[in-house]
Motif scaffolding. Structure first.
Motif, PDB file in Angstrom:
ATOM      1  N   UNK A   1       0.818  -1.027  -0.019  1.00 50.56           N
ATOM      2  CA  UNK A   1      -0.062   0.079   0.029  1.00 50.56           C
ATOM      3  C   UNK A   1       0.846   1.122  -0.175  1.00 50.56           C
ATOM      4  N   UNK A   2       0.739   2.184  -1.059  1.00 50.14           N
ATOM      5  CA  UNK A   2       1.398   3.232  -1.179  1.00 50.14           C
ATOM      6  C   UNK A   2       0.618   4.411  -0.655  1.00 50.14           C
ATOM      7  N   UNK A   3       1.013   5.190   0.185  1.00 47.94           N
ATOM      8  CA  UNK A   3       0.287   6.375   0.768  1.00 47.94           C
ATOM      9  C   UNK A   3       1.199   7.643   0.849  1.00 47.94           C
ATOM     10  N   UNK A   4       0.397   8.689   0.259  1.00 50.57           N
ATOM     11  CA  UNK A   4       1.476  10.069   0.275  1.00 50.57           C
ATOM     12  C   UNK A   4       0.972  10.943   1.524  1.00 50.57           C
ATOM     13  N   UNK A   5       2.073  11.691   1.746  1.00 49.83           N
ATOM     14  CA  UNK A   5       1.909  12.446   3.119  1.00 49.83           C
ATOM     15  C   UNK A   5       0.532  13.356   2.858  1.00 49.83           C
TER      16      UNK A   5
ATOM     17  N   UNK B   1      -0.844  -6.936   9.235  1.00 49.62           N
ATOM     18  CA  UNK B   1       0.202  -6.641   9.816  1.00 49.62           C
ATOM     19  C   UNK B   1       1.039  -5.610   8.584  1.00 49.62           C
ATOM     20  N   UNK B   2       1.237  -4.420   9.006  1.00 48.89           N
ATOM     21  CA  UNK B   2       1.679  -3.371   8.357  1.00 48.89           C
ATOM     22  C   UNK B   2       3.186  -3.152   8.440  1.00 48.89           C
ATOM     23  N   UNK B   3       4.247  -3.614   7.461  1.00 50.21           N
ATOM     24  CA  UNK B   3       5.535  -3.363   7.545  1.00 50.21           C
ATOM     25  C   UNK B   3       5.964  -2.175   7.205  1.00 50.21           C
ATOM     26  N   UNK B   4       6.980  -1.342   7.570  1.00 42.53           N
ATOM     27  CA  UNK B   4       7.806  -0.303   6.701  1.00 42.53           C
ATOM     28  C   UNK B   4       8.345  -0.732   5.435  1.00 42.53           C
ATOM     29  N   UNK B   5       8.203  -0.765   4.107  1.00 44.46           N
ATOM     30  CA  UNK B   5       8.904  -1.496   3.059  1.00 44.46           C
ATOM     31  C   UNK B   5       9.678  -0.477   2.549  1.00 44.46           C
ATOM     32  N   UNK B   6       9.249   0.622   2.088  1.00 42.52           N
ATOM     33  CA  UNK B   6      10.114   1.535   1.311  1.00 42.52           C
ATOM     34  C   UNK B   6       9.681   2.821   1.368  1.00 42.52           C
ATOM     35  N   UNK B   7      10.075   3.777   0.386  1.00 44.15           N
ATOM     36  CA  UNK B   7       9.354   5.093   0.465  1.00 44.15           C
ATOM     37  C   UNK B   7       9.679   5.721  -1.110  1.00 44.15           C
ATOM     38  N   UNK B   8       9.265   6.655  -1.410  1.00 45.97           N
ATOM     39  CA  UNK B   8       9.483   7.421  -2.519  1.00 45.97           C
ATOM     40  C   UNK B   8       9.111   8.857  -2.411  1.00 45.97           C
ATOM     41  N   UNK B   9       9.043   9.633  -3.639  1.00 48.59           N
ATOM     42  CA  UNK B   9      10.124   9.351  -4.756  1.00 48.59           C
ATOM     43  C   UNK B   9      11.455   9.257  -4.598  1.00 48.59           C
TER      44      UNK B   9
ATOM     45  N   UNK C   1       7.145  16.394  -1.659  1.00 48.63           N
ATOM     46  CA  UNK C   1       6.037  15.656  -0.865  1.00 48.63           C
ATOM     47  C   UNK C   1       6.727  14.055  -0.663  1.00 48.63           C
ATOM     48  N   UNK C   2       6.574  13.460   0.228  1.00 50.86           N
ATOM     49  CA  UNK C   2       7.153  11.840   0.203  1.00 50.86           C
ATOM     50  C   UNK C   2       5.847  11.040   0.232  1.00 50.86           C
ATOM     51  N   UNK C   3       5.993   9.725  -0.210  1.00 48.90           N
ATOM     52  CA  UNK C   3       5.119   8.741   0.133  1.00 48.90           C
ATOM     53  C   UNK C   3       5.762   7.572   0.698  1.00 48.90           C
ATOM     54  N   UNK C   4       4.806   6.796   1.335  1.00 50.33           N
ATOM     55  CA  UNK C   4       5.429   5.596   2.299  1.00 50.33           C
ATOM     56  C   UNK C   4       4.766   4.442   1.494  1.00 50.33           C
ATOM     57  N   UNK C   5       5.638   3.574   1.563  1.00 51.05           N
ATOM     58  CA  UNK C   5       5.182   2.282   0.801  1.00 51.05           C
ATOM     59  C   UNK C   5       5.071   0.954   2.296  1.00 51.05           C
ATOM     60  N   UNK C   6       3.947   0.564   2.537  1.00 46.25           N
ATOM     61  CA  UNK C   6       3.818  -0.416   3.433  1.00 46.25           C
ATOM     62  C   UNK C   6       3.613  -2.016   2.798  1.00 46.25           C
ATOM     63  N   UNK C   7       4.230  -2.868   3.348  1.00 51.93           N
ATOM     64  CA  UNK C   7       3.975  -4.114   3.005  1.00 51.93           C
ATOM     65  C   UNK C   7       2.906  -4.731   3.970  1.00 51.93           C
ATOM     66  N   UNK C   8       1.793  -5.170   3.467  1.00 50.33           N
ATOM     67  CA  UNK C   8       0.559  -5.529   3.976  1.00 50.33           C
ATOM     68  C   UNK C   8       0.603  -7.102   3.957  1.00 50.33           C
TER      69      UNK C   8
END
Length: 398
Positions: A128-132, A332-340, A348-355
Motif C-alpha cells: 500500500x503506497x500512501x502519500x503524506x 500486519x503493516x511493515x515499513x517497506x520503502x518510500x518515494x519518490x 512531498x514523500x510517500x510511504x510504501x507499506x508491505x501488508x
C-alpha cells in the motif's frame, strides 16, 4: 515370537526416530540449496519451487545448471515430519511427569508445522503506497493478476466482477476458458495466458512464434523476472454476446494503460487486467514520513511513518518503522520503502507499506516460547533427578 503386522510396521516406520532424522536432514539440504538458488532465480520463484504444495518433486539448479538429483518438495517433507511428530513425539512417547518437558516441546513443534501450513495456504501479501496528507484503504497483491469486468454507472457505484488468478494461470498455449458474470450481457473467453509479456506492434517487431495478431498487436513473451512482483501478465480475450455474436480477439495485459471497452445498448463495460486489489477494514492516513540514513551512505538507518488509523469514525495515532510493524485485526503493516527516489528537502514523500494477512502470524513465535519452556522443564526434571540421586548416594555412603 509373534510377527508384526503390516500396519504395525508402517506405524513403527512413521513414528520412528530414523524418519525424524531423515526429514530434518532433508529440510536442512533443501533450505541450503534454496538459499543458493534464489540468488539467481529470485526469492518468490525459488520458494514456490522448493516449498509449494504444487511441487511434489523437483530438480535443483545452481549457477544455471541442473544438479543430477531429484528432491522431494519441502511442503511434503514437512507434512511427513508433522505425521512423525504426532505419532512418535506425542502418541507413542512414554507418558509421565518425567517426560512432560519432551511432550510440551513436541506439541509446540506440531503447532509450528501446522502454522506454517496454514500460512502457506491462507497468507496474503501486498503493498500500500500512501502519500503524506493522503489516505488509503486498499492494498495491491504482489503477484496475482486478475481480470476485472466493470460496469460503469453515472449515478451509482460501479459494479465490478473479478476473475481470480487461479482461474487464469493454467490457460497457456491453446487452452481457453469462458467466464459468465451475473447481470452482464456477455461472456468473456480468455486464452493464451503468459506470466510475463508485453503488447508489441507487429509493424515494429515481427512475431517469432506465430503469436496471434489482433489490431496489429500481439503479446511478446518475456523471461520471468528475478523479482517476481515485477512480472507483467498478459492474455488474449474475446467477448461473446448473448445472441452468439463475438468480438474480435483483443489483448489484456498488466502493461496496458487503458482497459478494453464494451458497449451493449446504453450500458458501458470495461475489461481490464491488473493486480488484485483487496480492501482493508480500516483506512490509513499518512501524516508524516521521515527517512534517516547512515552518515555518508545511502543505506537506510530508519524509516518512520506517523499514521492515523481511521475506523468507524474513530482515529488512532500509530507509528510504523523498520522492525516495528503495526498489527491490527489480523493485518500486519511493515515499513517497506518510500518515494519518490531522489526526493529533496520540501518534496512531498510517500510511504510504501508491505501488508500481510496471515492467520498464523504469531504461531512460530508462540511455538518457540513453548519449545523453550518444554526444554526448561526437561532440564529442571533431569537436574532434580540428578540432585536426588546424589543425595541418596551420600546417605548410602554414610
Amino acid at each position: 515370537m509373534k510377527r508384526k503386522s503390516w500396519w504395525t510396521k508402517i506405524y513403527d516406520f512413521l513414528s520412528g526416530f530414523p524418519l525424524a532424522t531423515a526429514t530434518l536432514l532433508l529440510l536442512l539440504v533443501l533450505t541450503w540449496l534454496a538459499t543458493l538458488e534464489q540468488i539467481d532465480a529470485g526469492l518468490y520463484p525459488t520458494l514456490n519451487k522448493y516449498f509449494s504444495w504444487r511441487s511434489l518433486f523437483f530438480i535443483p539448479e545452481l549457477n544455471g545448471k541442473k544438479l543430477p538429483v531429484i528432491l522431494p518438495g519441502g511442503y511434503y517433507v514437512c507434512a511427513v515430519l508433522l505425521v512423525n511428530m504426532i505419532l512418535g513425539g506425542i502418541i507413542r512417547i512414554r507418558k509421565g511427569w518425567k517426560q512432560a518437558g519432551n511432550l510440551i516441546s513436541h506439541f509446540a513443534i506440531v503447532f509450528m508445522l501446522l502454522g506454517g501450513g496454514l500460512a502457506h495456504h491462507l497468507e496474503q501479501r501486498g503493498n500500500m503506497a500512501v502519500g503524506e496528507g493522503e489516505m488509503s484503504n486498499t492494498a495491491e497483491d504482489y503477484f496475482e493478476y486478475v481480470i476485472e469486468v466493470r460496469e460503469v454507472k453515472e449515478d451509482q457505484d460501479d459494479v465490478i466482477h473479478v476473475v481470480r488468478g487461479e482461474n487464469l494461470t493454467d490457460l497457456e498455449g491453446g487452452r481457453s476458458r469462458t467466464f459468465d458474470f451475473n447481470g452482464v450481457p456477455f461472456s468473456l473467453k480468455v486464452s493464451g495466458y503468459l506470466k510475463n509479456a508485453v503488447p508489441v506492434s507487429s509493424f515494429e517487431r515481427a512475431p517469432s512464434s506465430k503469436e496471434l495478431i489482433t489490431d496489429n498487436y500481439y503479446l511478446m513473451q518475456k523471461d520471468e523476472e528475478v523479482n517476481a512482483e515485477t512480472n507483467l501478465a498478459g492474455a488474449y480475450a474475446q467477448i461473446i454476446f448473448e445472441d452468439g455474436e463475438k468480438s474480435a480477439p483483443f489483448i489484456l495485459a498488466g502493461a496496458s494503460f487503458h482497459p478494453f471497452t464494451v458497449r451493449d445498448g446504453d450500458r458501458l463495460f470495461t475489461v481490464d487486467m491488473r493486480k488484485r486489489l483487496w480492501v482493508m477494514p480500516f483506512t490509513v492516513a499518512l501524516d508524516t514520513f521521515t527517512a534517516d540514513f547512515h552518515p555518508g551512505t545511502s543505506r537506510p538507518a530508519k524509516f518512520v511513518s506517523d499514521i492515523r488509523r481511521v475506523e468507524n469514525g474513530q482515529e488512532s495515532a500509530v507509528t510504523i518503522q523498520m522492525n516495528e510493524p503495526m498489527r491490527y485485526e489480523g493485518f500486519t503493516f511493515f515499513q517497506a520503502s518510500y518515494g519518490p527516489p531522489g526526493a529533496g528537502p520540501g518534496d512531498q514523500m510517500y510511504s510504501v507499506f508491505e501488508v500481510v494477512k496471515n492467520p498464523a502470524d504469531k504461531w512460530p513465535e508462540y511455538s518457540l516460547y513453548v519449545v523453550a519452556f518444554g526444554m526448561l522443564v526437561t532440564f529442571l526434571t533431569k537436574l532434580g533427578d540428578h540432585v536426588v540421586a546424589q543425595s541418596r548416594r551420600r546417605k548410602n555412603a554414610a
